[in-house]
Structure formats: structure tokens, C-alpha cells
Write a protein that holds these residues in place. Structure first.
Motif, mmCIF file in Angstrom:
data_model
loop_
_atom_site.group_PDB
_atom_site.id
_atom_site.type_symbol
_atom_site.label_atom_id
_atom_site.label_comp_id
_atom_site.label_asym_id
_atom_site.label_seq_id
_atom_site.Cartn_x
_atom_site.Cartn_y
_atom_site.Cartn_z
ATOM 1 N N ASP A 249 44.980 31.261 55.373
ATOM 2 C CA ASP A 249 43.843 32.185 55.462
ATOM 3 C C ASP A 249 42.917 31.838 56.615
ATOM 4 N N ASP B 278 35.107 31.151 53.476
ATOM 5 C CA ASP B 278 34.602 30.935 52.110
ATOM 6 C C ASP B 278 34.961 29.613 51.428
ATOM 7 N N ASP C 244 32.499 34.679 53.336
ATOM 8 C CA ASP C 244 33.604 34.500 54.292
ATOM 9 C C ASP C 244 33.115 34.336 55.726
ATOM 10 N N SER D 33 41.367 36.985 56.326
ATOM 11 C CA SER D 33 41.057 37.638 55.050
ATOM 12 C C SER D 33 39.570 37.916 54.935
ATOM 13 N N LYS E 178 41.425 45.119 52.426
ATOM 14 C CA LYS E 178 41.025 44.196 51.371
ATOM 15 C C LYS E 178 39.788 44.760 50.692
ATOM 16 N N TYR F 226 39.390 39.174 42.067
ATOM 17 C CA TYR F 226 39.479 37.860 42.731
ATOM 18 C C TYR F 226 38.751 36.763 41.949
ATOM 19 N N PHE G 63 40.273 33.261 41.520
ATOM 20 C CA PHE G 63 40.483 32.569 42.809
ATOM 21 C C PHE G 63 39.247 31.756 43.183
ATOM 22 N N LYS G 64 38.080 32.319 42.913
ATOM 23 C CA LYS G 64 36.839 31.612 43.261
ATOM 24 C C LYS G 64 36.716 30.333 42.443
ATOM 25 N N LYS H 249 30.660 40.818 48.010
ATOM 26 C CA LYS H 249 31.109 40.879 49.400
ATOM 27 C C LYS H 249 31.152 42.333 49.874
ATOM 28 N N GLN I 43 33.902 43.689 52.538
ATOM 29 C CA GLN I 43 35.151 44.145 51.937
ATOM 30 C C GLN I 43 35.038 45.626 51.582
ATOM 31 N N LYS J 283 45.269 44.504 49.369
ATOM 32 C CA LYS J 283 44.842 43.539 48.350
ATOM 33 C C LYS J 283 43.621 44.049 47.619
ATOM 34 N N SER K 276 44.687 36.805 41.940
ATOM 35 C CA SER K 276 44.482 35.883 40.821
ATOM 36 C C SER K 276 44.184 36.594 39.500
ATOM 37 N N TYR L 159 51.335 34.656 42.386
ATOM 38 C CA TYR L 159 51.337 33.352 41.735
ATOM 39 C C TYR L 159 52.542 33.207 40.810
HETATM 40 C C1 PBG Z 1 39.120 34.473 50.811
HETATM 41 C C2 PBG Z 1 40.169 34.968 49.924
HETATM 42 C C3 PBG Z 1 40.028 35.506 48.637
HETATM 43 C C4 PBG Z 1 41.318 35.706 48.171
HETATM 44 C C5 PBG Z 1 42.217 35.347 49.184
HETATM 45 N N1 PBG Z 1 41.478 34.898 50.262
HETATM 46 C C6 PBG Z 1 38.826 35.729 47.786
HETATM 47 C C7 PBG Z 1 37.751 36.627 48.219
HETATM 48 O O1 PBG Z 1 37.805 37.269 49.254
HETATM 49 O O2 PBG Z 1 36.740 36.659 47.508
HETATM 50 C C8 PBG Z 1 41.659 36.215 46.806
HETATM 51 C C9 PBG Z 1 42.979 35.826 46.282
HETATM 52 C C10 PBG Z 1 43.137 35.973 44.810
HETATM 53 O O3 PBG Z 1 42.239 36.428 44.076
HETATM 54 O O4 PBG Z 1 44.199 35.582 44.339
HETATM 55 N N2 PBG Z 1 38.597 35.314 51.736
#
Ligand code: PBG
Length: 331
Positions: free
Chosen positions: A124, A128, A136, A172, A202, A208, A211-212, A226, A230, A257, A283, A321
Motif C-alpha cells: 500500500d 495511515d 491517509d 490506496s 475506493k 474497513y 482493518f483499522k 475519510k 474516499q 473496494k 476486512s 483474507y
Molecule cells: C489504507 C487502507 C485501508 C484498507 C486498505 N488500505 C483502510 C482505509 O482506507 O481506511 C482497507 C482494507 C480492509 O478493510 O481490509 N488506506
């Protein structure tokens, strides 16, 4: 009793009669080469540690990294996407660690590449995991993410990743103009074969969430959004606009995404541009399906069904995943 056979003229069931016919006539297929496994690598961790919001997924320490990656390679998976989890005390407003040569993720990439040179590594480009505010990009005086202030940092981040041996840099961050600035930097520094996989469409999605937690940016990010960079979830024309711009700026592959809630976008992108198109089953999608399967609410076959839906929509590859788990099934 004799049945009158004068209806119907066409019997679609004829071709569904047995497994042989069904598989001969399948319009889409899922293979290991379609699957990309994202992994989380944590600084100063030894062994692995579970991610609470993603049942079955772990953060990996650098000490066991190559062994874990070896398992993925042995299953026949061709690519991984690496995400760093860095020490909290190294996070700062500028995300300084992102652009340092030989930083944590670069070392991990070099280490993997040394043992598995054929494995495709995707990394990536976004700040972030490195910022103490969890955005980001870099913030202006008012606390908004500043596009043009962020671009040079992304450029440097892409370059250190390319130097470390990354096969595909994957912006990303959703800043405007980032593909061009990264492509120019790669060309000028002789990384002419580094692929740009752009997270073109995105969306600003709550899928997400886990993921955080995985990259430990949740507590830094809090309940901010975001939304200023985004995409709004209502829009599809705008996704096509984003993709068109990224192609023009030099992206090799584009990505949509999240995944399953955005199959319409994948299809529209593929139909319109006919270029390599990836999808990210993110995620939240993983955790939703995994939990339902673990609880016995759904059969585990829903996982493969979900992945086939991406192929049907037109995706060439899927970041998921579930990659390792499903590759075992495809063996
Ligand atoms: C970071 C990033 C994110 C994801 C991939 N790269 C999170 C976001 O933008 O908040 C999400 C991946 C996931 O949820 O599996 N920019």
C-alpha cells in the motif's frame, strides 16, 4: 403414468443434469492465481497474535514471517499484499516512517523477496499506518487532509517500497494526481517495471472497520471519517471517472473496494475499460462471512460463492483474507 411431452421446447435443466456437464459449461472459474492474500506484519512482535475483529487472522512477527509466507507459496498462491503495524511511538503527524528508506515494511519485503523471489509482493501507498491521526494523508492547519501537501510523501513512500523490491505499489490514499506523480518518480528512478495497482474506486466504507483494528490505527482514528477523499457510496459514474483518470496517469491495474457490495462497480469498470481489474474483499466482508460460518449460521460454501461472484462481475483477481483457506480447497 405417461406424461405428455409437448412442453417446454427449451429445457435449460438439460445442461444441469450432472456435475460433468455443469463444470464443462461453467462460465466463470476460480483458480489459485486469482487469489491474493493480505497479511499484517507487526514490528517487535515475535510469533503471531490474533486480531480480535478478524477471527482466524493474525498479525505476524518478522521472526515467523518467512515460514508463514512459505505456507502461502506452497499452496500455490502467487501474490500477497503486505500491511505494516508499526510501534505506536513511531507514529507522528507526518507519518515520517512511511518514507524512510529501509523502514520496517521495506525490511520485511526484502526479507520475503530474498527467499521467495517469484512471489508477487503488493504494498500500500498511504500514510495511515504511520500517522498519529490515522488519516491517509497530511493535514493542513485546519486539520483537513491536504492533497498537494500529501503527494510528495506518497511519491517518496512509493520509491522506498520499489527500492525494497515491491512488485506492485498500490496507492490506496485517494489523493488526486497521485498516480501521475508516482509513475513519474518510478520512471525517473529506473523502476520501469514496478506495477502500479491503483485503488481507483475506493469508497468511504464502514466495511474497513476491522482493518483499522488490524493495523492498530483504530484508536488513533476514533470516529472521524475519510469522506473528503474516499468516494461517496452512492456514486458509480464518479468511479468510472476515477478509473479513467488513473489509467491516463499511468496505472497498470485498477481496483474496486470494498468488494461484494460494489459488484456493480466492478462490472461497470471492466465493461467500460477492459483493463486488468482487481477487487478487494475487505476486512468487514471477511469478518461478516467468517463469523456467520463459525456460528453455524451459513455453510462455509458461501466463501467460494462470494469469490466466484467477483469473477462473474469481471474481476481478474481478488484480494481476500480467505485466499489461503480457499486455496486449500482448490488443491
Ligand atoms: C489504507 C487502507 C485501508 C484498507 C486498505 N488500505 C483502510 C482505509 O482506507 O481506511 C482497507 C482494507 C480492509 O478493510 O481490509 N488506506
Amino acid at each position: 403414468m405417461k406424461i405428455e411431452r409437448n412442453f417446454p421446447d427449451t429445457r435449460l435443466r438439460r445442461l444441469r443434469k450432472n456435475a460433468g456437464l455443469r463444470s464443462m459449461l461453467a462460465e466463470t472459474s476460480l483458480s489459485k492465481a486469482d487469489l491474493i492474500q493480505p497479511i499484517f506484519i507487526k514490528e517487535d512482535l515475535s510469533g503471531k497474535e490474533p486480531i480480535n475483529t478478524m477471527p482466524g487472522i493474525n498479525r505476524l512477527g518478522i521472526d515467523i514471517l518467512n515460514k508463514e509466507v512459505g505456507n502461502i507459496v506452497d499452496l500455490g498462491i502467487k501474490a500477497i499484499a503486505v500491511f505494516p503495524v508499526i510501534n505506536e511511538d513511531k507514529k507522528d503527524p507526518m507519518g515520517s516512517q512511511a518514507t524512510i528508506k529501509d523502514n520496517f515494511i521495506c525490511k520485511a519485503i526484502t526479507q520475503i523477496k530474498k527467499e521467495y523471489p517469484e512471489l508477487i509482493i503488493i504494498a500500500d501507498v498511504a500514510l495511515d499506518p504511520y500517522t498519529d491521526h490515522g488519516h491517509d494523508g497530511l493535514l493542513d492547519d485546519k486539520g483537513d487532509v491536504d492533497n498537494d501537501l500529501t503527494l510528495p510523501a506518497l511519491r517518496e513512500q512509493a520509491l522506498v517500497l520499489a527500492k525494497a523490491g515491491t512488485d506492485m505499489v498500490a496507492p490506496s490514499d485517494m489523493m488526486d494526481g497521485r498516480i501521475k506523480i508516482i509513475r513519474d518518480a518510478l520512471e525517473q528512478n529506473d523502476f520501469i517495471d514496478t506495477v502500479i495497482l491503483s485503488y481507483s474506486a475506493k469508497y468511504s466504507s464502514k466495511f474497513y472497520g476491522p482493518f483499522k483494528d488490524a493495523v492498530e490505527s483504530a484508536k488513533f482514528f476514533g470516529n472521524k471519517t475519510k469522506d473528503t477523499y474516499q468516494m461517496p457510496v452512492q456514486n458509480i459514474n464518479e468511479a468510472l471517472h476515477e478509473v479513467a483518470m488513473d489509467i491516463q496517469e499511468g496505472a497498470d491495474i485498477v481496483m474496486v473496494k470494498p468488494g461484494m457490495p460494489y459488484l456493480d462497480v466492478i462490472k461497470a469498470v471492466k465493461d467500460e475499460f477492459k483493463i486488468p481489474t482487481f477487487a478487494y474483499q475487505v476486512s468487514g466482508e471477511y469478518s461478516m462471512l467468517k463469523t456467520a460460518v463459525n456460528e453455524g449460521l451459513l455453510s462455509k460454501d458461501v466463501i467460494k460463492e462470494s469469490l466466484i461472484s467477483f469473477k462473474r462481475a469481471g474481476a481478474d483477481c481478488i484480494l481476500t483474507y480467505f485466499a489461503t483457506e480457499i486455496a486449500k480447497d482448490l488443491s
